[in-house]
Structures are given as structure tokens and as C-alpha cells.
Scaffold this active site. Structure first.
Site, short mmCIF file in Angstrom:
data_model
loop_
_atom_site.label_atom_id
_atom_site.label_comp_id
_atom_site.label_asym_id
_atom_site.label_seq_id
_atom_site.Cartn_x
_atom_site.Cartn_y
_atom_site.Cartn_z
N HIS A 185 0.83 -1.21 0.00
CA HIS A 185 0.00 0.00 0.00
C HIS A 185 0.86 1.26 0.00
CE1 HIS A 185 -3.66 2.36 1.12
NE2 HIS A 185 -2.74 3.15 1.67
N GLU A 186 1.80 1.32 0.93
CA GLU A 186 2.64 2.52 1.03
C GLU A 186 3.57 2.67 -0.17
OE1 GLU A 186 1.68 4.62 3.02
OE2 GLU A 186 0.46 3.34 4.32
N HIS B 156 1.67 4.46 -2.86
CA HIS B 156 1.76 5.91 -2.70
C HIS B 156 3.10 6.43 -3.21
CE1 HIS B 156 -1.89 6.87 -0.57
NE2 HIS B 156 -1.63 6.07 0.45
N HIS C 117 3.43 6.51 -6.98
CA HIS C 117 2.62 7.60 -7.53
C HIS C 117 3.43 8.90 -7.51
CE1 HIS C 117 -1.63 9.65 -7.50
NE2 HIS C 117 -1.05 9.69 -8.67
#
Length: 648
Positions: free
Chosen positions: A439-440, A443, A446
């Protein structure tokens, strides 16, 4: 190519921030004298000097989060109000605002990225109170300074409360717990210490055999920082006043002004529609759990029993034991294997580099695409007492091209709180830890893969808050893909790849009690939106929470539970009237994820398309436009239900 991150000299960082604010004020006044004003002679250098200030403040806030000390608390508490005052004054500067309007009207050479920067700045200046009478500007500034002080205090109270509690147990109280958890908890004198640090707390709530000790730990966790009850009351009052000054009916409407969703009613409709589909299934899941516990002599399960009996039921239903997976999920092996996965999925390579870091366990990597170094990533994954709990990505520098044509490459930090390695035992992760890491990293990618030339809309900058979770949730879904797991799940002692039977069990168990998990998130999101439609006092907040639980929850926590006092996402983070963003973005991520899965996961053409339409574009275009550029149409709720194992 990349600057070193210096974790010492906090007083020097404070001086640098203060000096930069003063020099920026003078530079802005100088830039305003340019005639005629253009994007090139005003907004380009304006972005540069404010990105430099952001970089400096990020260094301080990062150290405050990962290496917390009395010195960092003192300095950070001094600096935050000054930064808030600076940005509030800037956002109310009529001359700067008029310069934006002039450039928007007269500069005919603007690119799409530059138009987005201008549109965002004009919108944000309006939301900062530009155009208000001076007394209202002063009032708004005072409110925002006070708000920054309160959010910092809220967060510090949670950290202090988390660190102040410990429960020392005997051998009898830990009998039957997994060896990995016992190793992490064992003290020098042969006792076992459990704390409110998340890995430790979850370990005992999941496996702890002594129900009374679980209840004690649960109560300590769910009543942390009671002083925050009055702080959140004042925060909500400030937010209502702020919204009123800016001509919004409530803070929820103000919050949505910078998001993809249009109105609180639209958001609540989306959440309640999902709740209507998930709650009946969640009730069945809870009945199954209650029946299971009753068969084992527990007539009525309480909140402190949920994780314990859920783990046992999961083990019996699927022969699933989370602890069996940990030897295959050693932190370093998982990290390296995850990088191999990302290379296969997106064509990215990771090269470890040696550079100064703030703790010996921190690792640093350069990201390479087509033999070109594109960005830098720091990984700080192990729990420490001086580190804020949870997991997050912190962007330090964005990708951009400045007014002199110089390119700055992006840098980001990924922070976790996984079990710490010891001299005798490596850091072994749970499957959920791997999901968190993915998940991190979503980020981070991105931000780090951005090719945008304008700093204010590069990477995660300028991305609508209810879409910023899209890439992170997209990536986390792959943590359960068999083709992905075999890339990195290797036994830390033997090197053996995780058995296929283990993978089958984990995949089958993935959506175990998923509906209960969905309604829990919906409880948070609906509660968040409702309290920001007004400014309830401490008692009113509790009443709203109880009403939301009546509406969507399937199990009621005990009356002493005050989870809101540690709900840092909305009271000390950026999710106020925006917690729904997790589910909103999950809708996008589910559709994108299944477009990969349905093509066999690894499809370089599709991956390049995703990278170029979403990851590389950052905040340079409306998130829904970018999603449609990738997907070809609007997202469909069926994909979200499929992801959670909920029938439409």
C-alpha cells in the site's frame, strides 16, 4: 544528483525554515514587479521557492515522526504555528491572487499542466480567504494557527499515551502464543511485555490466551488520550467557524471543494449504499463467529474477543494460521522480492545505495527505468519507541523543472512499524504487513514515477484527496496474488519457496469476515462526514458515533470505548470529512486491479499504459479523467464487491 538527508541539527533546520519564510516573502514581492506577468516569470519561480520551503519543513516533520524526542517536540511545536501563519498570510495575499488571475487571462502559452496549477492556486486562494474583509482574514488566520497547534497536540497525546503503557505477563498468560510473538515480547528477566505499539497490541489481542488481560489491553488502547476529547471538540468548532467565514454551510462542504466528490449527500449515499449490501453479510459473519465461540464455552463475545476468536475460526475454517507464514516473510527478503515484482509489473528497477540515514535499519534505493535513474526511495520499516505508530508515505521532493531548466528528481520515504529485528531473530512479517508495505509503496510510486514538470501538480501534489489512495490500494491487492507471492515468500532459514498449499489457503481466507471489515470502515467514514456537518461537543461526537454504529455496525463496543480520541487520521491528519476517500479510491483501484488480473497479472503493454496515464501524471489532471484515460469508462461497483467477496 540527490541531496543527503541530515537527521541532526534540528535547531539549524528551524533557523533554515524561518529564514526561508522571510526570503520567500521578499522574493514574492520582487516577482510581483515583473511586467507583464506570465507563468514563466512569476509562477515558475513561485513554485520553486515554495517547494524549497516545503522540502525544509518536511525534513523537520519527518524527524519528528521517526525520531521523536523532547527536542523535536519543542522545535516542531514552535515551527508549526509560524508555518501556518506564513501560508495563511500568503493565501490571503490579494496581490498574488490578482497576479494569478492576470496570468490566467493574458498568458496564451499555458500548457495543460500549467493551467491545472493556476486553477488549483486560484481555488486554494479563495479557500484561504482572499477577498475577505481584513477582520475576517485575521480571524481565519487565528483559527488556522490554533488548529495547527491543536492537531499537533492531539497527535503527541496519542503517541505519549501509546508509549506510557506496558503490561508485564508471566509464562502462564502467554501459553500457546506463537513463538515469533513471544520472542518479540520476552524481557531479560524471562517475563513478557506487551504495549500499545501496534505490532505488540495486535499480537496479544489475536493470540493472548488470558481473556482478562486481553480486556485490560483493549481498554487501555481504546481509552488512550482522554484529554483529546476536549481537543477534538475545539477542532470541530474551529472547522465550523472556518467554513462559515468562507461561505460554506459546514466543513464537510469546504473539504469536498478540493475533492472529486461533489456533496456530502453524494458521499453519504455512496457509503450507505455499500453498507446496505455489506451489513447483512457482516451479520451472518458475526453469527458464525458467535456460534463458534459459544461452542468453546464463551457465551457472549465482546470487542476484546473479536480478534482472538476470529483467528481461531479462520484457522479452523481454512487451516489458516498467520504465524505459519511469518518464516516465509522475512522483511529483507520481502522487500527485495517486492522490488522484483514491481520490475515485472511496471518495468522498474531498484538499486540500493549507501547514504546517511536516521537509523541503522533504514535502507535507501534509486529507482531506475530504461537505465535512467528517476527517483530515490527511503524505507524505514521497523517499529521503534521514538517513532509514530502506523505506516505512511512522506514525500520529500517532487519531480519538476524549474525556471532555469534544472530538473529535480523526486524523493520519498516509506515508513512502517513492523516487528523489529534483534541480534538473534530477523524481522518476520505477517501477510497483513506485506499488504501494508505494498500500500505505502503504491503511494510512493505515484510520487516517484511522476514526469510532470510543474512542482505543485507533480507526484501526489495536487491529487484530489479522495483519489490519492487509488494507486496505493491498487498495488496492495497484488499481495495476495499467487504469481506475486512466489517471487518473494522464501523461508528465512532454508530458502524454500512458500508451498502452493499455503498460498491456496491464504487466498481462500483473504475475504474471511470481509463484510465485517467493510462495515467497520464505513462506520469510520460516515461518522467522519456527519461530525463535520456541524460542530458537536465531546458528548455530541459520542452520540453521533453511537448512532452510526446503530446504523451500520454489527457489534457494539463497550461504553468506555473512546476510539475518536486517537482517530488521528481526521483530527491530526488530512482526512477530516475525507475518510470516505479510502472506499471511494478502492472503487477505482478494484476496477484497475481486475483489468490486470484478467490479463494474467503481468502485461507489459497494460502496465506501461497504467504508468503513463495514472502514475506519471500525478495531479496534473482531474483524477477521474486520468482513471477514464486508463480504464476507458467510469468505475463499476461490481468490481469493488468482487474484491471484497460480497455478492452484488
Amino acid at each position: 544528483m540527490f541531496p543527503e538527508f541530515k537527521s541532526d541539527n534540528l535547531s539549524e533546520k528551524e533557523k533554515s525554515i524561518e529564514a526561508k519564510m522571510e526570503s520567500n516573502k521578499k522574493e514574492v514581492e520582487s516577482l510581483l514587479k515583473n511586467s507583464p506577468l506570465s507563468f514563466a516569470n512569476f509562477l515558475k519561480p513561485y513554485q520553486t521557492i515554495h517547494t524549497e520551503l516545503s522540502d525544509l519543513s518536511t525534513e523537520l516533520s519527518h524527524i519528528h515522526s521517526v525520531k521523536n524526542s523532547e527536542e523535536s517536540q519543542t522545535i516542531y511545536t514552535r515551527v508549526i504555528p509560524k508555518l501556518t501563519e506564513y501560508y495563511t498570510d500568503l493565501g490571503q495575499n490579494e496581490s498574488v491572487y490578482n497576479a494569478f488571475l492576470e496570468i490566467q487571462k493574458s498568458d496564451k502559452t499555458l500548457t495543460k499542466e500549467q493551467k491545472k496549477v493556476l486553477d488549483n492556486e486560484i481555488r486554494d486562494f479563495r479557500l484561504s480567504g482572499v477577498g475577505l474583509a481584513q477582520d475576517k482574514k485575521d480571524k481565519l488566520k487565528d483559527l488556522r494557527i490554533r488548529h495547527s497547534e491543536l492537531t499537533n497536540q492531539f497527535s503527541q497525546n496519542v503517541l505519549n499515551a501509546t508509549n506510557s503503557f506496558e503490561m508485564i505477563l508471566s509464562e502462564e498468560d502467554v501459553k500457546g502464543m506463537p513463538e515469533g510473538e513471544l520472542v518479540a515480547a520476552r524481557t531479560e528477566d524471562g517475563k513478557y511485555k506487551f504495549t500499545l505499539q501496534f505490532p505488540s497490541y495486535i499480537a496479544y489481542m489475536t493470540y493472548g490466551p488470558n481473556r482478562e488481560k486481553r480486556k485490560e489491553l483493549y481498554k487501555a488502547y481504546s481509552t488512550r488520550a482522554p484529554e483529546n476529547g476536549k481537543i477534538l471538540e475545539e477542532i470541530l468548532k474551529i472547522k465550523k467557524e472556518e467554513a462559515s467565514l468562507l461561505d460554506f454551510k459546514n466543513y464537510a462542504e469546504l473539504s469536498l471543494a478540493t475533492k472529486v466528490a461533489d456533496t456530502p449527500e453524494q458521499v453519504l449515499g455512496f457509503l450507505r449504499n455499500l453498507a446496505a449490501k455489506a451489513k447483512p453479510i457482516a451479520e451472518k459473519e458475526l453469527k458464525t463467529l458467535r456460534d463458534f465461540a459459544k461452542e468453546r464455552g464463551q457465551e457472549e463475545i465482546e470487542s476484546a474477543d473479536l480478534m482472538f476468536y476470529s483467528e481461531q475460526l479462520k484457522k479452523e475454517t481454512f487451516d489458516y494460521e498467520e504465524e505459519k507464514y511469518r518464516p516465509y516473510l522475512e522483511k529483507e527478503s520481502v522487500t527485495k522480492g517486492t522490488f522484483r515484482f514491481l520490475e515485472s509489473l511496471l518495468g522498474i528497477q531498484f538499486q540500493e545505495v549507501k547514504t546517511p540515514v536516521w537509523h541503522p535499519s533504514v535502507l535507501c534505493y534509486d529507482l531506475v527505468i530504461d537505465k535512467e535513474v528517476r527517483s530515490r526511495l527511503y524505507l524505514d520499516l521497523e517499529a521503534r519507541k521514538d517513532k509514530k505508530g502506523g505506516a505512511w508515505m512522506h514525500n520529500w521532493k517532487p519531480h519538476f523543472i524549474d525556471e532555469k531548466g534544472k530538473e529535480t528528481l523526486p524523493i520519498a520515504f516509506v515508513i512502517g512499524n513492523f516487528p523489529a529485528a534483534t541480534k538473534d531473530h530477523p524481522s518476520l512479517l505477517k501477510p497483513n504487513d506485506v499488504v501494508t508495505l505494498f500500500h505505502e509503496l503504491g503511494h510512493a510510486l505515484h510520487h516517484l514515477l511522476s514526469r510532470v514538470g510543474e512542482a505543485f501538480v507533480s507526484g501526489v501534489n495536487g491529487v484530489e484527496w479522495d483519489a490519492v489512495e487509488f494507486p496505493s490500494q491498487f498495488l496492495e491487492n497484488f499481495a495476495y496474488e499467487p504469481k506475486v507471492l512466489t517471487l518473494f515468500a522464501k523461508h528465512y532459514q532454508t530458502g524454500e519457496t512458500i508451498p502452493q498449499s499455503f498460498i491456496d489457503v491464504m487466498v481462500n481466507a483473504k475475504n474471511f469476515q470481509s463484510a465485517m471489515g467493510v462495515v467497520r470502515q464505513l462506520e469510520f467514514a460516515i461518522f467522519d462526514m456527519l461530525i463535520h456537518l456541524d460542530s458537536p461537543n465531546e458528548e455530541g461526537v459520542q452520540k453521533i458515533l453511537e448512532q452510526v454504529r446503530d446504523e451500520v455496525s454489527v457489534i457494539k463496543p463497550p461504553s468506555f470505548n473512546r476510539f475518536q480520541n486517537s482517530f488521528s487520521h481526521i483530527f491530526a491528519g488530512g482526512y477530516a470529512a475525507g475518510y470516505y476517500s479510502y472506499k471511494w479510491a478502492e472503487l477505482l483501484s478494484a476496477n484497475a486491479y481486475f483489468s490486470f488480473v484478467d490479463k494474467g497479472v503481468f502485461d507489459l503493454k497494460l502496465a506501461e499504459h497504467f504508468r503513463k496515464t495514472v502514475l506519471e501524471k500525478g495531479g496534473s489532471e482531474n483524477a477521474m479523467v486520468l482513471f477514464r484515460d486508463f480504464y476507458g469508462k467510469d468505475p463499476e461497483i461490481e468490481a469493488l464487491l468482487r474484491l471484497n467477496g460480497i455478492a452484488a
